[in-house]
Design an enzyme around this catalytic site. Sequence first.
Site, PDB file in Angstrom:
ATOM      1  N   ASP A  50       1.901 -13.734 -23.897  1.00 27.51           N
ATOM      2  CA  ASP A  50       1.301 -12.763 -24.987  1.00 27.51           C
ATOM      3  C   ASP A  50       2.044 -13.031 -26.264  1.00 27.51           C
ATOM      4  OD1 ASP A  50       3.739 -11.304 -24.871  1.00 27.51           O
ATOM      5  OD2 ASP A  50       2.949  -9.694 -23.773  1.00 27.51           O
ATOM      6  N   ILE A  51       1.434 -12.307 -27.393  1.00 28.59           N
ATOM      7  CA  ILE A  51       2.219 -12.451 -28.921  1.00 28.59           C
ATOM      8  C   ILE A  51       3.326 -11.754 -28.799  1.00 28.59           C
ATOM      9  CG2 ILE A  51       2.043 -12.228 -31.412  1.00 28.59           C
ATOM     10  CD1 ILE A  51      -1.115 -12.647 -30.499  1.00 28.59           C
ATOM     11  N   ASN A 109       0.423  -5.281 -36.310  1.00 31.29           N
ATOM     12  CA  ASN A 109      -0.754  -3.997 -36.640  1.00 31.29           C
ATOM     13  C   ASN A 109      -0.172  -2.980 -37.320  1.00 31.29           C
ATOM     14  OD1 ASN A 109      -2.759  -5.080 -35.172  1.00 31.29           O
ATOM     15  ND2 ASN A 109      -1.920  -4.257 -32.920  1.00 31.29           N
ATOM     16  N   ASP A 161      -6.361  -8.233 -35.697  1.00 33.07           N
ATOM     17  CA  ASP A 161      -7.550  -9.087 -35.157  1.00 33.07           C
ATOM     18  C   ASP A 161      -8.080 -10.460 -35.665  1.00 33.07           C
ATOM     19  OD1 ASP A 161      -8.131  -6.572 -33.996  1.00 33.07           O
ATOM     20  OD2 ASP A 161      -9.691  -5.870 -35.029  1.00 33.07           O
ATOM     21  N   GLU A 188      -2.807  -7.768 -26.615  1.00 34.21           N
ATOM     22  CA  GLU A 188      -2.442  -9.369 -27.138  1.00 34.21           C
ATOM     23  C   GLU A 188      -1.952 -10.094 -25.861  1.00 34.21           C
ATOM     24  OE1 GLU A 188       1.331  -6.621 -27.189  1.00 34.21           O
ATOM     25  OE2 GLU A 188      -0.759  -6.349 -27.283  1.00 34.21           O
TER      26      GLU A 188
END
Length: 318
Positions: free
Chosen positions: A201-202, A209, A218, A244
């Site tokens: 995951d990021i 965000n 996005d 994510e």
Amino acid sequence: MSDILELNNILCVTVVTMIILVAYLVSRKSLQQKTYYKKIIDNSANIVVVHDTKHIVSANKTFFYYFKNYTSLAEFTKNHRCISDFFEVEDGYLTPEKGEITWLESLADIENKKHKVKMKINDESLYFLISASLLDEKKNIYAMILSDITEEESIKHELVSLSIKDKLTNIGNRKYYDDILYEHITLAQRYPHTFSLVLLDIDFFKKINDSLGHDVGDQVLREYTKFIGYHLREVDIFCRIGGEEFVLLLPHTSKDKAYTLTQKLRLLVEQYKKITEITMSFGVVEYEKGDDAQTIFKRADTALYRAKNTGRNKVIIG
């Protein structure tokens, strides 16, 4: 979907009716009846082919509408013994060997007398409902009728695709991941088949965000998903399972090889710097005997948790 099934049923009836008509007309001797036969068949929207055990005997006008690179049957048969030369391999579709026509005898013996085929004609993939009927037992002459169902099959494929793809990133979704993981676990339980599972995951995605907005978030998801996908092998399966959070299923891959691959991906992502700079963390595990979907995922999730809690932007093997 019910409309598609209804249309397919109508096509089946049409095909069977046409075969009966062909058989009836061909059995007649008079010139007038043979002329009627030719006119009726030539005006059919379906491809109609008469075939013996060696080659195509005749074909209607619709045949040349599809095989437009050929102006005559003689020209076609110089290069092709059978239309199976054009069949493509795809699950759920008839795929005999190129040039092999024993499948035609088998198809004619099938009680239901229908099947679906995928064909590559003039660089275009088309789908047909195919049926066969024995016209002359002594001479082994068969009638084949192919009804174009490309539109119906395309709609069906599109609906299937929509059900298994993530709308934002266009990679596999959670449902697809669940299905494909189950398939690989089943294979591993029955055969000497191994695979590795990678959760990734990021790092600090919430900050992206919060500071740049969800639209930018996005864009990051789409851009980096595409970037990672470009660097994967053809057999690798890439899915988005959360905001994510992503998963890689790597067939025939040990955890050591998976580690090497994910380290390469980690560095590539860190250096890419499109839209905004990001890093990713990875948890890598290999299938172990006795694993089910929950246990292998939990082990990968634990490895990912360790990566994120020991500095992030790293790969941890579980």
